[in-house]
Design a protein around this motif. Structure first.
Motif, PDB file in Angstrom:
ATOM      1  N   PRO A 124      44.861  46.517  24.448  1.00  0.00           N
ATOM      2  CA  PRO A 124      44.189  46.460  23.170  1.00  0.00           C
ATOM      3  C   PRO A 124      45.297  45.921  22.053  1.00  0.00           C
ATOM      4  O   PRO A 124      45.244  46.473  21.108  1.00  0.00           O
ATOM      5  N   THR A 125      45.457  44.505  22.228  1.00  0.00           N
ATOM      6  CA  THR A 125      46.060  43.901  21.233  1.00  0.00           C
ATOM      7  C   THR A 125      45.728  42.546  20.667  1.00  0.00           C
ATOM      8  O   THR A 125      44.779  42.347  21.140  1.00  0.00           O
TER       9      THR A 125
ATOM     10  N   TYR B 164      49.936  38.599  21.118  1.00  0.00           N
ATOM     11  CA  TYR B 164      50.447  39.344  22.085  1.00  0.00           C
ATOM     12  C   TYR B 164      50.072  39.497  23.428  1.00  0.00           C
ATOM     13  O   TYR B 164      50.850  39.672  24.399  1.00  0.00           O
ATOM     14  N   SER B 165      48.752  39.452  23.546  1.00  0.00           N
ATOM     15  CA  SER B 165      48.209  39.523  24.904  1.00  0.00           C
ATOM     16  C   SER B 165      48.492  38.325  25.794  1.00  0.00           C
ATOM     17  O   SER B 165      48.739  38.723  26.939  1.00  0.00           O
TER      18      SER B 165
ATOM     19  N   LEU C 166      43.192  44.873  31.423  1.00  0.00           N
ATOM     20  CA  LEU C 166      41.795  45.139  30.756  1.00  0.00           C
ATOM     21  C   LEU C 166      42.099  44.878  29.106  1.00  0.00           C
ATOM     22  O   LEU C 166      43.107  45.410  28.831  1.00  0.00           O
ATOM     23  N   GLY C 167      41.068  44.362  28.768  1.00  0.00           N
ATOM     24  CA  GLY C 167      40.912  44.181  27.198  1.00  0.00           C
ATOM     25  C   GLY C 167      39.724  44.283  26.598  1.00  0.00           C
ATOM     26  O   GLY C 167      38.796  44.097  27.423  1.00  0.00           O
ATOM     27  N   GLY C 168      39.504  44.073  25.476  1.00  0.00           N
ATOM     28  CA  GLY C 168      38.407  44.162  24.527  1.00  0.00           C
ATOM     29  C   GLY C 168      38.056  42.670  24.013  1.00  0.00           C
ATOM     30  O   GLY C 168      38.632  41.717  24.788  1.00  0.00           O
ATOM     31  N   ASP C 169      37.211  42.608  23.083  1.00  0.00           N
ATOM     32  CA  ASP C 169      36.583  41.149  22.912  1.00  0.00           C
ATOM     33  C   ASP C 169      37.732  40.306  21.979  1.00  0.00           C
ATOM     34  O   ASP C 169      37.570  38.947  22.242  1.00  0.00           O
TER      35      ASP C 169
ATOM     36  N   SER D  76      35.710  43.338  28.203  1.00  0.00           N
ATOM     37  CA  SER D  76      34.676  43.681  27.657  1.00  0.00           C
ATOM     38  C   SER D  76      34.246  42.988  26.339  1.00  0.00           C
ATOM     39  O   SER D  76      35.170  42.885  25.399  1.00  0.00           O
ATOM     40  N   THR D  77      33.176  42.317  26.205  1.00  0.00           N
ATOM     41  CA  THR D  77      32.753  41.604  25.110  1.00  0.00           C
ATOM     42  C   THR D  77      31.193  41.469  24.912  1.00  0.00           C
ATOM     43  O   THR D  77      30.548  42.200  25.415  1.00  0.00           O
TER      44      THR D  77
END
Length: 202
Positions: free
Chosen positions: A35-36, A40-41, A58-61, A82-83
């Motif tokens: 979650p960065t 960074y990602s 895994l990451g968010g939008d 997830s977006t």
């Protein structure tokens, strides 16, 4: 749900994530939640690939970007996010956005040199229009009046219906899951999940 979560943090400005990735491998992590920010990602994805990491990231939008897609393709790392938008969700918007990119070389460069549509671009477009609706509904252009009007805005955007809860957070009832195709570097749609899908399991 029977899983085990191991957390770690890194200092601002860090650029070496090998120890964190090594720890994840040592723990036998099934997934690596990232979650960065975008900067960074992409480094984390590249370093995961260099280590031969086998767990999906895994990451968010914030990770829904052509930059992370390119990094995942180059690193041969599985990336799932997830977006709030999947290309193809609004054919007219997609067509117009891509045309704008092809007509403006600077915009194309800023988009990573390709015409991939990331959800953050769609949400930025929707946010702009939500702000316009707040200005229209405001008693004056004073920022305090605009802010007050914003809370009552209901707007059907490209990414869906947008309104705000009592905390000022956007009310969203669904999200898309997508992954990077390792061969093409494009986003592949996995699933759409609605709030009703998870009721009773939280």
């Amino acid at each position: 749900l029977g899983g085990k979560v191991v957390t770690d943090t890194f200092p601002t400005g860090n650029s070496d994530f090998t120890s964190y990735l090594t720890n994840a491998s040592m723990y036998g992590a099934d997934v690596f939640f990232c979650p960065t920010s975008l900067a960074y990602s992409t480094q984390i994805i590249a370093q995961a690939g260099a280590q031969g990491a086998t767990f999906p990231i895994l990451g968010g939008d914030t990770l829904d970007s052509n930059k992370t897609a390119e990094a995942a393709k180059d690193a041969r790392v599985k990336l799932v996010v997830s977006t709030f938008y999947q290309e193809g969700g609004s054919p007219k918007f997609d067509k117009d956005f891509k045309q704008w990119l092809h007509d403006d070389s600077e915009a194309m460069t800023n988009n990573g040199g390709n015409d991939m549509i990331a959800a953050i671009s769609v949400m930025g477009y929707d946010a702009y229009n939500v702000a316009l609706e707040a200005l229209k509904a405001s008693a004056s252009p004073d920022p305090r009046d605009v802010n007050k009007a914003l809370w009552g805005v209901k707007y059907k955007g490209v990414s869906g219906m947008i309104s705000f809860d009592k905390n000022g957070d956007a009310i969203r009832d669904s999200a898309f899951l997508k992954t990077v195709n390792p061969e093409t570097g494009q986003w592949d749609f996995l699933a759409e999940h609605h709030v009703s899908d998870v009721k009773g399991t939280l």
